[in-house]
Design a protein around this motif. Structure first.
Motif, PDB file in Angstrom:
ATOM      1  N   LYS A  48       0.777  -1.145   0.098  1.00  0.00           N
ATOM      2  CA  LYS A  48      -0.031  -0.058   0.091  1.00  0.00           C
ATOM      3  C   LYS A  48       0.745   1.136  -0.004  1.00  0.00           C
ATOM      4  O   LYS A  48       1.861   1.229   0.687  1.00  0.00           O
ATOM      5  CB  LYS A  48      -0.847  -0.039   1.275  1.00  0.00           C
ATOM      6  CG  LYS A  48      -1.839  -1.172   1.217  1.00  0.00           C
ATOM      7  CD  LYS A  48      -2.869  -1.104   2.453  1.00  0.00           C
ATOM      8  CE  LYS A  48      -3.820  -2.228   2.400  1.00  0.00           C
ATOM      9  NZ  LYS A  48      -4.604  -2.201   3.838  1.00  0.00           N
TER      10      LYS A  48
ATOM     11  N   ARG B 248       2.059   4.954   0.743  1.00  0.00           N
ATOM     12  CA  ARG B 248       2.178   5.451   1.966  1.00  0.00           C
ATOM     13  C   ARG B 248       2.722   7.073   1.600  1.00  0.00           C
ATOM     14  O   ARG B 248       4.026   7.214   1.564  1.00  0.00           O
ATOM     15  CB  ARG B 248       2.841   5.107   3.116  1.00  0.00           C
ATOM     16  CG  ARG B 248       2.242   3.680   3.720  1.00  0.00           C
ATOM     17  CD  ARG B 248       0.832   3.905   4.191  1.00  0.00           C
ATOM     18  NE  ARG B 248       0.308   2.361   4.490  1.00  0.00           N
ATOM     19  CZ  ARG B 248      -0.936   2.208   4.506  1.00  0.00           C
ATOM     20  NH1 ARG B 248      -1.900   3.076   4.214  1.00  0.00           N
ATOM     21  NH2 ARG B 248      -1.461   1.043   4.835  1.00  0.00           N
TER      22      ARG B 248
ATOM     23  N   THR C 150      -2.523   9.315  13.484  1.00  0.00           N
ATOM     24  CA  THR C 150      -2.966   8.107  13.574  1.00  0.00           C
ATOM     25  C   THR C 150      -2.952   7.369  12.162  1.00  0.00           C
ATOM     26  O   THR C 150      -3.598   7.994  11.296  1.00  0.00           O
ATOM     27  CB  THR C 150      -4.339   7.879  14.167  1.00  0.00           C
ATOM     28  OG1 THR C 150      -4.619   8.400  15.505  1.00  0.00           O
ATOM     29  CG2 THR C 150      -4.801   6.283  14.038  1.00  0.00           C
TER      30      THR C 150
ATOM     31  N   GLY D 172      -3.641   4.034  11.679  1.00  0.00           N
ATOM     32  CA  GLY D 172      -4.647   2.695  11.460  1.00  0.00           C
ATOM     33  C   GLY D 172      -4.968   2.214  12.768  1.00  0.00           C
ATOM     34  O   GLY D 172      -4.685   3.188  13.891  1.00  0.00           O
ATOM     35  N   THR D 173      -5.401   0.814  13.175  1.00  0.00           N
ATOM     36  CA  THR D 173      -6.063   0.637  14.466  1.00  0.00           C
ATOM     37  C   THR D 173      -5.364  -0.757  14.416  1.00  0.00           C
ATOM     38  O   THR D 173      -4.910  -1.536  13.598  1.00  0.00           O
ATOM     39  CB  THR D 173      -7.161   0.612  14.427  1.00  0.00           C
ATOM     40  OG1 THR D 173      -7.985  -0.130  13.150  1.00  0.00           O
ATOM     41  CG2 THR D 173      -8.052   1.925  14.184  1.00  0.00           C
TER      42      THR D 173
ATOM     43  N   TYR E 274      -4.996   2.712  18.550  1.00  0.00           N
ATOM     44  CA  TYR E 274      -4.664   3.516  17.477  1.00  0.00           C
ATOM     45  C   TYR E 274      -3.157   3.292  17.311  1.00  0.00           C
ATOM     46  O   TYR E 274      -2.349   3.352  18.087  1.00  0.00           O
ATOM     47  CB  TYR E 274      -4.851   4.904  17.508  1.00  0.00           C
ATOM     48  CG  TYR E 274      -6.467   5.196  17.695  1.00  0.00           C
ATOM     49  CD1 TYR E 274      -7.157   5.198  16.685  1.00  0.00           C
ATOM     50  CD2 TYR E 274      -7.045   5.533  18.995  1.00  0.00           C
ATOM     51  CE1 TYR E 274      -8.675   5.572  16.628  1.00  0.00           C
ATOM     52  CE2 TYR E 274      -8.204   5.930  19.382  1.00  0.00           C
ATOM     53  CZ  TYR E 274      -9.199   5.941  18.115  1.00  0.00           C
ATOM     54  OH  TYR E 274     -10.350   6.088  18.285  1.00  0.00           O
TER      55      TYR E 274
ATOM     56  N   LEU F  48      -4.238  -1.162   9.042  1.00  0.00           N
ATOM     57  CA  LEU F  48      -3.618   0.069   8.460  1.00  0.00           C
ATOM     58  C   LEU F  48      -4.744   0.942   7.596  1.00  0.00           C
ATOM     59  O   LEU F  48      -5.521   0.096   6.989  1.00  0.00           O
ATOM     60  CB  LEU F  48      -2.252   0.170   8.038  1.00  0.00           C
ATOM     61  CG  LEU F  48      -1.032  -0.357   8.577  1.00  0.00           C
ATOM     62  CD1 LEU F  48       0.117  -0.201   7.891  1.00  0.00           C
ATOM     63  CD2 LEU F  48      -1.129   0.655   9.820  1.00  0.00           C
ATOM     64  N   GLU F  49      -4.727   2.210   7.575  1.00  0.00           N
ATOM     65  CA  GLU F  49      -5.598   2.902   6.727  1.00  0.00           C
ATOM     66  C   GLU F  49      -4.901   3.047   5.359  1.00  0.00           C
ATOM     67  O   GLU F  49      -3.781   3.318   5.389  1.00  0.00           O
ATOM     68  CB  GLU F  49      -6.126   4.184   7.370  1.00  0.00           C
ATOM     69  CG  GLU F  49      -6.859   4.106   8.883  1.00  0.00           C
ATOM     70  CD  GLU F  49      -7.126   5.577   9.309  1.00  0.00           C
ATOM     71  OE1 GLU F  49      -6.649   6.629   8.609  1.00  0.00           O
ATOM     72  OE2 GLU F  49      -7.525   5.579  10.411  1.00  0.00           O
ATOM     73  N   THR F  50      -5.662   3.003   4.258  1.00  0.00           N
ATOM     74  CA  THR F  50      -5.108   2.985   3.064  1.00  0.00           C
ATOM     75  C   THR F  50      -4.453   4.392   2.746  1.00  0.00           C
ATOM     76  O   THR F  50      -3.178   4.574   2.261  1.00  0.00           O
ATOM     77  CB  THR F  50      -6.162   2.919   1.846  1.00  0.00           C
ATOM     78  OG1 THR F  50      -6.987   1.646   2.240  1.00  0.00           O
ATOM     79  CG2 THR F  50      -5.529   2.722   0.693  1.00  0.00           C
ATOM     80  N   ASN F  51      -5.134   5.452   2.940  1.00  0.00           N
ATOM     81  CA  ASN F  51      -4.348   6.955   2.704  1.00  0.00           C
ATOM     82  C   ASN F  51      -4.063   7.474   4.051  1.00  0.00           C
ATOM     83  O   ASN F  51      -4.477   8.823   4.063  1.00  0.00           O
ATOM     84  CB  ASN F  51      -5.297   7.649   1.885  1.00  0.00           C
ATOM     85  CG  ASN F  51      -5.519   7.009   0.621  1.00  0.00           C
ATOM     86  OD1 ASN F  51      -4.345   6.364   0.028  1.00  0.00           O
ATOM     87  ND2 ASN F  51      -6.782   7.127   0.154  1.00  0.00           N
ATOM     88  N   ALA F  52      -3.718   7.054   4.986  1.00  0.00           N
ATOM     89  CA  ALA F  52      -3.668   7.803   6.303  1.00  0.00           C
ATOM     90  C   ALA F  52      -2.190   8.699   6.291  1.00  0.00           C
ATOM     91  O   ALA F  52      -1.189   8.375   5.616  1.00  0.00           O
ATOM     92  CB  ALA F  52      -3.121   6.494   7.273  1.00  0.00           C
TER      93      ALA F  52
END
Length: 514
Positions: A280, A282, A444, A446-447, A471, A503-507
């Motif tokens: 992914k 980042r 943050t 992701g979680t 988080y 993880l969030e895709t577009n964090a």
């Protein structure tokens, strides 16, 4: 003068002793402490040279102790004994001189006494003669009185004659004694005193020469100590320290321009900061990339497998630990062999001991060896990937650099870089507060869900309960730790294997490890 010179040498000896003691204490004070950073650094040439200098300085102090000992044995002790002999001899000569002086004075008094007696007897004889003549001329005096006066005059003349003889004889005797006193007895006494003084002066000259020779005797050894210090200084090799501190990291490449105006999916390039685990993308956040030598991660826990260190440093630590454990294993095996031989001897000669008495110790040693071998296997497992990584970096001919937690590994023409993020953004390094004081808190990215409970006793870690949701603010950088946040004020590291990360895709601000 002998006493004064002896006191001088004694004070010089005390100075040498105190100086040697202070030098030894100084050398001991700067010796590397056991189980400290100084002992770890003692492998470097400059530290080895300094340690050699301290050892040579200790030997140098020993030579000053030799000076003090030789001054005491060769001068102070000898002069102290000689001083007593000198006092005894001098006292004897002065006693002889006083005795001779008293004798001549006594003889003189006796001579004077004889002289005065002779003088008195002569005067008495003259008065008796005059009285006799007066009586003989007086017609009124009887013949008996005249005869008595004549006899008295004759007796006085005889006494005067005897006194004269005694005075003459004693005068001759006194003159002889006086001649012997001034020409024999006293000169002999003065001659002995002179010889004594000459021996004293000569002895002091020898001691003064010894005083210098005592120093001269240690000069060759002192010179060797100084030569050892010089040789140690010349053996310093600055490059060895640099080589030992190489990290094994590679510097990142140039960051390419990313065009957000085009609606297209960007692919990871050699300079992009991307995640090789999930592929992914980042994008870079606001966190500044700081060079590893210039920051301090105070809150990051120290991993038992040295994974908190750069690759090259980790390799050296792991190799050192393996070597240390290997030595312990060899020591235990030597003890086992010795006990086995003892057991065989007891078995062949039961009168020497019971063979079964050795079994508990053999069992204990076997368990220790097994435990140590298990430890070696753990460190070897950690050592192999680090050694492989460094070998690959060297094989492609890339420079070795050391930004914190960052290295590059070539895989299928795509380079993955682990970016540098300060684990504690709110506490800047004191030396660089002015330069990095504008760093913001990590966002943050992701979680995660805790798979197992974790106590988090070490500094920089955080306790989590099984099933707890947290988080993620910083991913695992390859050291086995993930940074998480429970609320705005509570954050820390947890073992990556203890949590499941989503993880969030577009964090924004996500910095990933490849």
């Amino acid at each position: 003068f002998v006493e004064r010179y002896t006191k001088f040498v004694k004070e010089r000896s005390e100075i040498e002793t105190n100086y040697a003691k202070q030098i030894r204490n100084l050398s001991k004070k700067y010796q590397p402490k056991k189980n400290s950073r100084e002992e770890e650094e003692s492998k470097y040439t400059s530290c080895v040279a300094f340690l050699t200098t301290l050892n040579e300085l200790n030997d140098y102090a020993g030579q000053h102790e030799v000076i003090a000992e030789n001054l005491t044995s060769q001068i102070i002790s000898e002069l102290s004994r000689y001083l007593q002999e000198l006092k005894t001899e001098r006292k004897s000569h002065f006693h002889d001189g006083r005795k001779a002086q008293q004798h001549i004075e006594s003889s003189w008094k006796q001579l004077e006494s004889c002289k005065r007696k002779f003088e008195r007897d002569c005067k008495e004889a003259d008065r008796a003669q005059q009285y006799f003549e007066k009586m003989d001329a007086d017609i009124n005096v009887t013949k008996a009185d005249v005869e008595k006066a004549r006899q008295q005059a004759q007796m006085r003349h005889q006494m005067a004659s005897d006194s004269k003889s005694d005075y003459s004889a004693y005068l001759q005797k006194f003159n002889q004694e006086q001649n012997e006193h001034y020409y024999t007895v006293i000169p002999n006494i003065f001659q002995k005193l002179q010889e004594m003084e000459e021996r004293r002066i000569e002895r002091l000259g020898v001691c003064m020469k010894t005083f210098a020779e005592v120093d001269r005797q240690v000069l060759p050894i002192v010179g060797k100590c100084l030569d050892g210090m010089t040789k140690a200084a010349e053996s310093i090799e600055p490059k060895t320290v640099v080589e030992s501190y190489k990290s094994g990291f590679e510097p990142p490449g140039d960051v390419e321009f990313e065009d957000y105006g085009q609606a297209m999916k960007r692919t990871a390039s050699e300079t992009s900061l991307s995640n090789s685990k999930d592929g992914k993308e980042r994008p870079g956040g606001k966190s500044k990339g700081k060079l590893w030598p210039f920051i301090k991660n105070k809150n990051k826990p120290i991993a038992p497998d040295f994974s908190h260190l750069p690759p090259e440093q980790r390799r050296k630590k792991l190799q050192g630990k393996i070597d240390e454990l290997s030595k312990d294993i060899q020591k235990e095996m030597d003890q086992r062999d010795a006990l086995t031989k003892m057991k065989d001897v007891y078995a062949k000669n039961p009168q020497m001991g019971d063979p079964t008495s050795v079994d508990p110790r053999l069992t204990e040693i076997g368990q220790n060896i097994e435990k140590l071998q298990h430890e070696v296997q753990k460190f070897e497992v950690s050592f192999l990937p680090v050694f492989t990584l460094i070998s690959e970096c060297v094989s492609v001919g890339k420079a070795i650099f050391s930004p914190d937690g960052s290295y590059t590994e070539e895989q299928n023409s795509e380079t993955h870089v682990k970016a540098n993020i300060n684990p504690n953004p709110t506490s800047s390094t004191p030396e660089f507060d002015d330069e990095f004081d504008d760093e913001e808190a990590l966002p943050t990215i992701g979680t995660c869900k805790a798979l197992y409970p974790f106590e988090g006793h070490n500094e920089g870690t955080i306790s989590v309960a099984e099933g707890e949701l947290l988080y993620v603010i910083e991913e695992d950088k390859g050291d086995g730790w993930t940074r998480v946040r429970r609320n705005e004020d509570e954050e820390g590291y947890v073992p990556t294997s203890y949590v499941e990360v989503l993880l969030e895709t577009n964090a924004k601000g996500a910095m990933t490890y490849i």
